[in-house]
Design an enzyme around this catalytic site. Sequence first.
Site, PDB file in Angstrom:
ATOM      1  N   ASN A  63       0.854  -1.183   0.000  1.00 18.53           N
ATOM      2  CA  ASN A  63       0.000   0.000   0.000  1.00 18.53           C
ATOM      3  C   ASN A  63       0.893   1.237   0.000  1.00 18.53           C
ATOM      4  O   ASN A  63       1.672   1.448   0.939  1.00 18.53           O
ATOM      5  CB  ASN A  63      -0.907  -0.010   1.227  1.00 18.53           C
ATOM      6  CG  ASN A  63      -1.937   1.107   1.186  1.00 18.53           C
ATOM      7  OD1 ASN A  63      -1.780   2.093   0.446  1.00 18.53           O
ATOM      8  ND2 ASN A  63      -3.000   0.945   1.958  1.00 18.53           N
ATOM      9  N   ASN A  90       4.272   5.171 -11.266  1.00 16.17           N
ATOM     10  CA  ASN A  90       3.095   5.302 -12.133  1.00 16.17           C
ATOM     11  C   ASN A  90       1.782   5.411 -11.364  1.00 16.17           C
ATOM     12  O   ASN A  90       0.847   6.052 -11.840  1.00 16.17           O
ATOM     13  CB  ASN A  90       3.039   4.093 -13.085  1.00 16.17           C
ATOM     14  CG  ASN A  90       1.669   3.925 -13.701  1.00 16.17           C
ATOM     15  OD1 ASN A  90       1.311   4.614 -14.653  1.00 16.17           O
ATOM     16  ND2 ASN A  90       0.869   3.020 -13.150  1.00 16.17           N
ATOM     17  N   SER A 150       0.517  14.692 -15.046  1.00 18.52           N
ATOM     18  CA  SER A 150      -0.756  14.752 -15.789  1.00 18.52           C
ATOM     19  C   SER A 150      -0.907  16.138 -16.401  1.00 18.52           C
ATOM     20  O   SER A 150      -0.364  17.118 -15.865  1.00 18.52           O
ATOM     21  CB  SER A 150      -1.935  14.495 -14.839  1.00 18.52           C
ATOM     22  OG  SER A 150      -3.160  14.763 -15.493  1.00 18.52           O
ATOM     23  N   TYR A 162      -6.119  16.208  -6.853  1.00 20.88           N
ATOM     24  CA  TYR A 162      -5.451  15.582  -8.007  1.00 20.88           C
ATOM     25  C   TYR A 162      -4.577  16.600  -8.736  1.00 20.88           C
ATOM     26  O   TYR A 162      -3.392  16.358  -8.964  1.00 20.88           O
ATOM     27  CB  TYR A 162      -6.495  14.998  -8.965  1.00 20.88           C
ATOM     28  CG  TYR A 162      -5.888  14.180 -10.075  1.00 20.88           C
ATOM     29  CD1 TYR A 162      -5.383  12.910  -9.831  1.00 20.88           C
ATOM     30  CD2 TYR A 162      -5.814  14.680 -11.376  1.00 20.88           C
ATOM     31  CE1 TYR A 162      -4.809  12.151 -10.850  1.00 20.88           C
ATOM     32  CE2 TYR A 162      -5.251  13.924 -12.401  1.00 20.88           C
ATOM     33  CZ  TYR A 162      -4.749  12.668 -12.133  1.00 20.88           C
ATOM     34  OH  TYR A 162      -4.187  11.920 -13.140  1.00 20.88           O
ATOM     35  N   LYS A 166      -0.440  16.543  -8.918  1.00 22.41           N
ATOM     36  CA  LYS A 166       0.236  16.322 -10.198  1.00 22.41           C
ATOM     37  C   LYS A 166       1.158  17.500 -10.542  1.00 22.41           C
ATOM     38  O   LYS A 166       2.226  17.299 -11.124  1.00 22.41           O
ATOM     39  CB  LYS A 166      -0.783  16.059 -11.302  1.00 22.41           C
ATOM     40  CG  LYS A 166      -1.509  14.722 -11.148  1.00 22.41           C
ATOM     41  CD  LYS A 166      -0.540  13.558 -11.146  1.00 22.41           C
ATOM     42  CE  LYS A 166      -1.225  12.210 -11.094  1.00 22.41           C
ATOM     43  NZ  LYS A 166      -0.280  11.084 -11.170  1.00 22.41           N
ATOM     44  N   ILE A 194      -6.567   9.091 -21.325  1.00 18.72           N
ATOM     45  CA  ILE A 194      -6.139   7.781 -21.810  1.00 18.72           C
ATOM     46  C   ILE A 194      -7.197   6.747 -21.438  1.00 18.72           C
ATOM     47  O   ILE A 194      -7.806   6.843 -20.364  1.00 18.72           O
ATOM     48  CB  ILE A 194      -4.779   7.375 -21.175  1.00 18.72           C
ATOM     49  CG1 ILE A 194      -3.749   8.509 -21.313  1.00 18.72           C
ATOM     50  CG2 ILE A 194      -4.263   6.081 -21.792  1.00 18.72           C
ATOM     51  CD1 ILE A 194      -3.393   8.918 -22.723  1.00 18.72           C
TER      52      ILE A 194
HETATM   53  N1  LIG Z   1      -6.082   7.617 -17.341  1.00 18.69           N
HETATM   54  C1  LIG Z   1      -5.848   8.872 -17.645  1.00 18.69           C
HETATM   55  O1  LIG Z   1      -6.534   9.434 -18.515  1.00 18.69           O
HETATM   56  C2  LIG Z   1      -4.732   9.649 -16.955  1.00 18.69           C
HETATM   57  C3  LIG Z   1      -4.513  10.965 -17.350  1.00 18.69           C
HETATM   58  C4  LIG Z   1      -3.459  11.686 -16.771  1.00 18.69           C
HETATM   59  C5  LIG Z   1      -2.640  11.079 -15.824  1.00 18.69           C
HETATM   60  N2  LIG Z   1      -2.877   9.777 -15.447  1.00 18.69           N
HETATM   61  C6  LIG Z   1      -1.951   9.207 -14.454  1.00 18.69           C
HETATM   62  O2  LIG Z   1      -1.340   8.030 -14.992  1.00 18.69           O
HETATM   63  C7  LIG Z   1      -1.099   7.082 -13.940  1.00 18.69           C
HETATM   64  C8  LIG Z   1      -1.745   5.761 -14.287  1.00 18.69           C
HETATM   65  O3  LIG Z   1      -3.147   5.982 -14.457  1.00 18.69           O
HETATM   66  P1  LIG Z   1      -4.178   4.832 -14.885  1.00 18.69           P
HETATM   67  O4  LIG Z   1      -5.230   5.498 -15.663  1.00 18.69           O
HETATM   68  O5  LIG Z   1      -3.463   3.649 -15.419  1.00 18.69           O
HETATM   69  O6  LIG Z   1      -4.779   4.482 -13.419  1.00 18.69           O
HETATM   70  P2  LIG Z   1      -5.595   3.218 -12.904  1.00 18.69           P
HETATM   71  O7  LIG Z   1      -6.562   3.712 -11.886  1.00 18.69           O
HETATM   72  O8  LIG Z   1      -6.160   2.434 -14.052  1.00 18.69           O
HETATM   73  O9  LIG Z   1      -4.455   2.374 -12.183  1.00 18.69           O
HETATM   74  C9  LIG Z   1      -3.816   2.889 -11.037  1.00 18.69           C
HETATM   75  C10 LIG Z   1      -3.225   1.754 -10.227  1.00 18.69           C
HETATM   76  O10 LIG Z   1      -2.710   2.313  -9.011  1.00 18.69           O
HETATM   77  C11 LIG Z   1      -3.042   1.432  -7.960  1.00 18.69           C
HETATM   78  N3  LIG Z   1      -3.129   2.084  -6.669  1.00 18.69           N
HETATM   79  C12 LIG Z   1      -4.078   2.974  -6.260  1.00 18.69           C
HETATM   80  N4  LIG Z   1      -3.909   3.266  -4.954  1.00 18.69           N
HETATM   81  C13 LIG Z   1      -2.833   2.547  -4.528  1.00 18.69           C
HETATM   82  C14 LIG Z   1      -2.182   2.419  -3.270  1.00 18.69           C
HETATM   83  N5  LIG Z   1      -2.615   3.063  -2.160  1.00 18.69           N
HETATM   84  N6  LIG Z   1      -1.099   1.609  -3.188  1.00 18.69           N
HETATM   85  C15 LIG Z   1      -0.675   0.922  -4.285  1.00 18.69           C
HETATM   86  N7  LIG Z   1      -1.261   1.000  -5.484  1.00 18.69           N
HETATM   87  C16 LIG Z   1      -2.335   1.816  -5.621  1.00 18.69           C
HETATM   88  C17 LIG Z   1      -4.400   0.862  -8.358  1.00 18.69           C
HETATM   89  O11 LIG Z   1      -4.708  -0.352  -7.667  1.00 18.69           O
HETATM   90  C18 LIG Z   1      -4.260   0.681  -9.863  1.00 18.69           C
HETATM   91  O12 LIG Z   1      -3.785  -0.588 -10.200  1.00 18.69           O
HETATM   92  C19 LIG Z   1      -1.667   7.706 -12.672  1.00 18.69           C
HETATM   93  O13 LIG Z   1      -0.632   8.352 -11.941  1.00 18.69           O
HETATM   94  C20 LIG Z   1      -2.645   8.743 -13.196  1.00 18.69           C
HETATM   95  O14 LIG Z   1      -2.853   9.801 -12.291  1.00 18.69           O
HETATM   96  C21 LIG Z   1      -3.910   9.064 -15.983  1.00 18.69           C
END
Ligand SMILES: NC(=O)c1ccc[n+]([C@@H]2O[C@H](COP(=O)([O-])OP(=O)(O)OC[C@H]3O[C@@H](n4cnc5c(N)ncnc54)[C@H](O)[C@@H]3O)[C@@H](O)[C@H]2O)c1
Length: 273
Positions: A63, A90, A150, A162, A166, A194
């Site tokens: 965690n 990530n 982000s 958020y 970021k 994404i």
């Molecule tokens: N999806 C988008 O459009 C988008 C846009 C800009 C930035 N991002 C950034 O890209 C990164 C990946 O995003 P994503 O869309 O793949 O996210 P996602 O929510 O699909 O996956 C995030 C992962 O982080 C894990 N996680 C969450 N809390 C946790 C904790 N306390 N300890 C350990 N693991 C934990 C989750 O279990 C999950 O597997 C993130 O940092 C997100 O902020 C995403």
Amino acid sequence: MTLGDKRILITGAARGMGREIALEAARQGAGHVGLTDVEPDGLAETEALVRAEGAEVRSVVANLRSSDEIRAMVDEIAAWAGGLDVLVNNAGVLDHLFTDADKVAVDTLDEDTWDAVHDINLKAVWLATKYAAPYLRASDRGPSIVNAASVSGMNGSGMTAYGVTKAAVLQLTRTTAINLAPHVRANSYSPGAIKTPMGDSHLASSSDRLATARAMYGTHLIPRRGTVNEIAQVVCFLASDEASFLTGINVPVDGGTTAWRGMRDVELDIDLD
Ligand SMILES: NC(=O)c1ccc[n+]([C@@H]2O[C@H](COP(=O)([O-])OP(=O)(O)OC[C@H]3O[C@@H](n4cnc5c(N)ncnc54)[C@H](O)[C@@H]3O)[C@@H](O)[C@H]2O)c1
């Protein structure tokens, strides 16, 4: 084999971008792929997929809100891999994971949500960096850190915690680049919208999904959501020796969102389901 024989550790690897970064790293020749997440089932799935790509793989459930668990996780992966060359911070969370989607503004957000998002999106990035730094400093395989920021940290974001976290990751990345130079490079990537479970949950949490979709993707000059592989390619490049003169930078991977201030008046190529 862009990543040579690098030993790489990826947080948030149970799904979304983290899973694809792990898979792409394996395809690009990473010798050891360490995975971590708080969600064991998804993590086990990613581990099996990475193994099928031919890489050595180990996953550790942790965690990111716990400093002790982060430290133990980093030490365990580094001990297994015989060191560490790349850390990909990530993992990230949106405010509405901890509160109602309509309570994420500065005047409605609760303190517990602020703290949770800061713990995972910012403090954990720093702590993983801190605990990985001795291994990265000792690496002779082009060590680097790649952080998830982000576009919400580059422009204003209506989601209080958020956007703030970021933006802070951009600054933490620069600080890391300075403090660990010249041996360890540090860069960040800033995704636009994404297609991942996070993006889908943001859309699903909205009472006006079309308006939310327009706000998320209507600003893309390329009028669609990005794919996880389009992110993974950039992350693997930043982690590779091909990026050996890049440090302290942020790469928007955003379909052109941050290049202008407009909203496309076009039929958006999106799936609202
Ligand atoms: N999806 C988008 O459009 C988008 C846009 C800009 C930035 N991002 C950034 O890209 C990164 C990946 O995003 P994503 O869309 O793949 O996210 P996602 O929510 O699909 O996956 C995030 C992962 O982080 C894990 N996680 C969450 N809390 C946790 C904790 N306390 N300890 C350990 N693991 C934990 C989750 O279990 C999950 O597997 C993130 O940092 C997100 O902020 C995403």
